[in-house]
Scaffold this motif. Sequence first.
Motif, PDB file in Angstrom:
ATOM      1  N   UNK A 220      -6.200   3.100   5.729  1.00 44.81           N
ATOM      2  CA  UNK A 220      -6.357   1.793   6.359  1.00 44.81           C
ATOM      3  C   UNK A 220      -6.311   1.922   7.882  1.00 44.81           C
ATOM      4  N   UNK A 221      -5.301   2.625   8.387  1.00 46.38           N
ATOM      5  CA  UNK A 221      -5.166   2.799   9.831  1.00 46.38           C
ATOM      6  C   UNK A 221      -6.384   3.494  10.420  1.00 46.38           C
ATOM      7  N   UNK A 222      -6.868   4.517   9.741  1.00 41.97           N
ATOM      8  CA  UNK A 222      -8.050   5.234  10.213  1.00 41.97           C
ATOM      9  C   UNK A 222      -9.291   4.346  10.180  1.00 41.97           C
ATOM     10  N   UNK A 223      -9.470   3.621   9.102  1.00 43.66           N
ATOM     11  CA  UNK A 223     -10.644   2.756   8.971  1.00 43.66           C
ATOM     12  C   UNK A 223     -10.680   1.699  10.066  1.00 43.66           C
ATOM     13  N   UNK A 224      -9.529   1.119  10.367  1.00 48.91           N
ATOM     14  CA  UNK A 224      -9.469   0.091  11.405  1.00 48.91           C
ATOM     15  C   UNK A 224      -9.698   0.709  12.781  1.00 48.91           C
TER      16      UNK A 224
ATOM     17  N   UNK B 207       0.847  -1.181   0.000  1.00 53.24           N
ATOM     18  CA  UNK B 207       0.000   0.000   0.000  1.00 53.24           C
ATOM     19  C   UNK B 207       0.890   1.240   0.000  1.00 53.24           C
ATOM     20  N   UNK B 208       0.413   2.263  -0.694  1.00 57.98           N
ATOM     21  CA  UNK B 208       1.141   3.527  -0.671  1.00 57.98           C
ATOM     22  C   UNK B 208       0.798   4.282   0.618  1.00 57.98           C
ATOM     23  N   UNK B 209       1.406   5.452   0.833  1.00 57.63           N
ATOM     24  CA  UNK B 209       1.213   6.199   2.079  1.00 57.63           C
ATOM     25  C   UNK B 209      -0.245   6.601   2.304  1.00 57.63           C
TER      26      UNK B 209
ATOM     27  N   UNK C 109      -5.017  15.626   6.668  1.00 56.60           N
ATOM     28  CA  UNK C 109      -4.217  14.626   5.937  1.00 56.60           C
ATOM     29  C   UNK C 109      -5.097  13.470   5.476  1.00 56.60           C
ATOM     30  N   UNK C 110      -6.028  13.063   6.333  1.00 61.47           N
ATOM     31  CA  UNK C 110      -6.942  11.982   5.969  1.00 61.47           C
ATOM     32  C   UNK C 110      -7.845  12.358   4.808  1.00 61.47           C
ATOM     33  N   UNK C 111      -8.429  13.538   4.865  1.00 58.74           N
ATOM     34  CA  UNK C 111      -9.327  13.933   3.777  1.00 58.74           C
ATOM     35  C   UNK C 111      -8.566  14.077   2.469  1.00 58.74           C
ATOM     36  N   UNK C 112      -7.343  14.585   2.541  1.00 57.85           N
ATOM     37  CA  UNK C 112      -6.540  14.698   1.318  1.00 57.85           C
ATOM     38  C   UNK C 112      -6.217  13.311   0.759  1.00 57.85           C
ATOM     39  N   UNK C 113      -5.832  12.384   1.628  1.00 60.72           N
ATOM     40  CA  UNK C 113      -5.525  11.019   1.191  1.00 60.72           C
ATOM     41  C   UNK C 113      -6.770  10.344   0.611  1.00 60.72           C
ATOM     42  N   UNK C 114      -7.897  10.548   1.266  1.00 59.00           N
ATOM     43  CA  UNK C 114      -9.167   9.971   0.806  1.00 59.00           C
ATOM     44  C   UNK C 114      -9.518  10.486  -0.594  1.00 59.00           C
ATOM     45  N   UNK C 115      -9.388  11.777  -0.784  1.00 58.42           N
ATOM     46  CA  UNK C 115      -9.708  12.357  -2.098  1.00 58.42           C
ATOM     47  C   UNK C 115      -8.743  11.885  -3.174  1.00 58.42           C
ATOM     48  N   UNK C 116      -7.463  11.758  -2.831  1.00 60.24           N
ATOM     49  CA  UNK C 116      -6.497  11.244  -3.821  1.00 60.24           C
ATOM     50  C   UNK C 116      -6.820   9.796  -4.175  1.00 60.24           C
ATOM     51  N   UNK C 117      -7.164   8.983  -3.166  1.00 62.65           N
ATOM     52  CA  UNK C 117      -7.506   7.582  -3.447  1.00 62.65           C
ATOM     53  C   UNK C 117      -8.773   7.485  -4.291  1.00 62.65           C
ATOM     54  N   UNK C 118      -9.735   8.343  -4.020  1.00 62.81           N
ATOM     55  CA  UNK C 118     -10.939   8.353  -4.854  1.00 62.81           C
ATOM     56  C   UNK C 118     -10.599   8.737  -6.287  1.00 62.81           C
ATOM     57  N   UNK C 119      -9.778   9.749  -6.444  1.00 62.09           N
ATOM     58  CA  UNK C 119      -9.410  10.233  -7.773  1.00 62.09           C
ATOM     59  C   UNK C 119      -8.620   9.181  -8.553  1.00 62.09           C
TER      60      UNK C 119
ATOM     61  N   UNK D  96      -8.638   5.951  -7.968  1.00 61.36           N
ATOM     62  CA  UNK D  96      -9.310   4.638  -7.920  1.00 61.36           C
ATOM     63  C   UNK D  96      -8.485   3.602  -7.156  1.00 61.36           C
ATOM     64  N   UNK D  97      -7.914   4.017  -6.015  1.00 61.50           N
ATOM     65  CA  UNK D  97      -7.111   3.099  -5.212  1.00 61.50           C
ATOM     66  C   UNK D  97      -7.697   2.895  -3.818  1.00 61.50           C
ATOM     67  N   UNK D  98      -8.958   3.235  -3.635  1.00 62.05           N
ATOM     68  CA  UNK D  98      -9.596   3.099  -2.328  1.00 62.05           C
ATOM     69  C   UNK D  98      -9.934   1.649  -1.996  1.00 62.05           C
ATOM     70  N   UNK D  99     -10.038   0.801  -2.989  1.00 67.53           N
ATOM     71  CA  UNK D  99     -10.439  -0.592  -2.774  1.00 67.53           C
ATOM     72  C   UNK D  99      -9.503  -1.342  -1.828  1.00 67.53           C
ATOM     73  N   UNK D 100      -8.204  -1.165  -2.006  1.00 64.99           N
ATOM     74  CA  UNK D 100      -7.254  -1.943  -1.214  1.00 64.99           C
ATOM     75  C   UNK D 100      -7.340  -1.615   0.279  1.00 64.99           C
TER      76      UNK D 100
END
Length: 78
Positions: free
Chosen positions: A9-13, A1-3, A50-60, A62-66
């Motif tokens: 992942x850490x936040x979701x858990x 997984x990237x950063x 940082x979380x919202x930025x990471x979330x938006x980048x993953x959405x953009x 398409x890497x949110x699945x992992x």
Amino acid sequence: MNDDEKLLYDFLVKAGGTFHSVDYPLMLLNSWCGQGYKSFRTTEYPDKSALTAAYQRCLFHHTLDKPLFEAIKVLKEW
């Protein structure tokens, strides 16, 4: 997984541990990104920006699945 994926992942858990689900953390993230759930916008979290930025980048990208799948595996004890 990237950063970004690791951060999510850490936040979701962590945030999903109480309910054994990613539903609550996803509602928080969507709220913080201005996508509804207005009652959650004031919820504080140390790395919220940082979380919202990471979330938006993953959405953009398409890497949110992992991170979602890996968090669900942990929360559901698969």
